[in-house]
Motif scaffolding. Structure first.
Motif: not given
Length: 272
Positions: A191, A147-149, A259, A185, A205, A123-124, A187, A262
């Motif tokens: 991922i 944003y992260s993972v 991702v 980041y 994403t 997931e993002l 989209l 990321l």
């Protein structure tokens, strides 16, 4: 700019990630504390604290103790189809508690009574950087820090005991979160999930049904999103539970969630 929380000398510190080293952001014990400052971005960019090598860095969850974490279920078209459902009109929301988080490279220790149907969910994660209440989607980017993972690690047998999912999503220190937050980041990147190197999930994403800005709009019309709060945007197709036959994470097996842009969360499962 990339920001993280590192464990250093028995405590934690917010850091700016600078290629092969990290710079400690003096005065902030973790990224959540930093994001609570109105000028957090300039504070981080201008930090001149001690430098730490990233070669053997010990990463904590990127935001160790979010005040709120909203998860979005069934939010990639591919995952919705594999679960046999129609595209939703509204986001499906459930909550994750901070105690369910662990570092991006920590082992996930699972009690043996909950180890029957362990599953991965790449997931993002969206991290809030500015208070948001009744925010329009067009203005949402100004309220997102970056944003992260995260791996929304799931105990499927617990999840489906009832119509509510929370009990399968909140086992102690099960969801690897990190390794850093990226403020820039965009989209569209790949991922994926790998189980001991085997690709299990792969998408991009931008396949999200409800993208970050509309999610911030929707949730902020329910409750205030504060700096450090997290929105976990859902997983793509390829979860173990939907496979025929089903595939699950076993003792000693490693799940990697990546991702592109990321980084990667990498956690080995240990059943005790």
């Amino acid at each position: 700019m990339k920001l993280a929380t590192l464990r250093i000398d028995g405590t934690t510190a917010a850091v700016r990630v600078d290629d092969t080293t990290a710079t400690v952001i003096d005065g902030y014990t973790d990224l959540g504390a930093l994001l609570a400052a109105d000028d957090w971005k300039s504070v981080a960019a201008n930090a001149t604290g001690p430098t730490v090598s990233l070669d053997d860095a010990d990463y904590a969850p990127v935001v160790p103790a979010p005040g709120k974490m909203f998860c979005v279920g069934l939010n990639y078209a591919s995952h919705i189809k594999e679960m046999g459902r129609d595209l939703p009109e509204y986001p499906t929301l459930f909550l994750k508690v901070a105690d369910a988080l662990t570092g991006p490279y920590d082992d996930v220790v699972v009690p043996d009574y909950a180890a029957g149907q362990l599953d991965w969910e790449a997931e993002l994660a969206v991290v809030i950087g500015r208070k948001a209440y009744q925010v329009a989607a067009a203005d949402a980017d100004a309220h997102i820090a970056g944003y992260s993972v995260i791996n929304d690690y799931t105990m499927r047998d617990y999840q489906y005991r009832t119509l509510q999912w929370d009990q399968g999503k909140n086992f102690e220190k099960s969801s690897g979160f990190g390794p850093w937050l990226d403020t820039d980041y965009e989209l569209g990147s790949r991922i994926e999930t790998r189980l001991d190197g085997e690709v299990m999930q792969a998408s991009t994403t931008d396949d999200l049904v409800f993208k970050p800005a509309p999610l911030v709009e929707y949730i902020s019309h329910i409750v205030t999103l504060n700096p450090g709060d997290v929105v976990i945007t859902g997983t793509t197709g390829g979860v173990g539970h939907a496979r025929k036959p089903a595939r699950y994470i076993g003792d000693g097996r490693t799940v990697e969630v990546t991702v592109d842009g990321l980084g990667t969360v990498r956690n080995k499962t240990v059943v005790k």
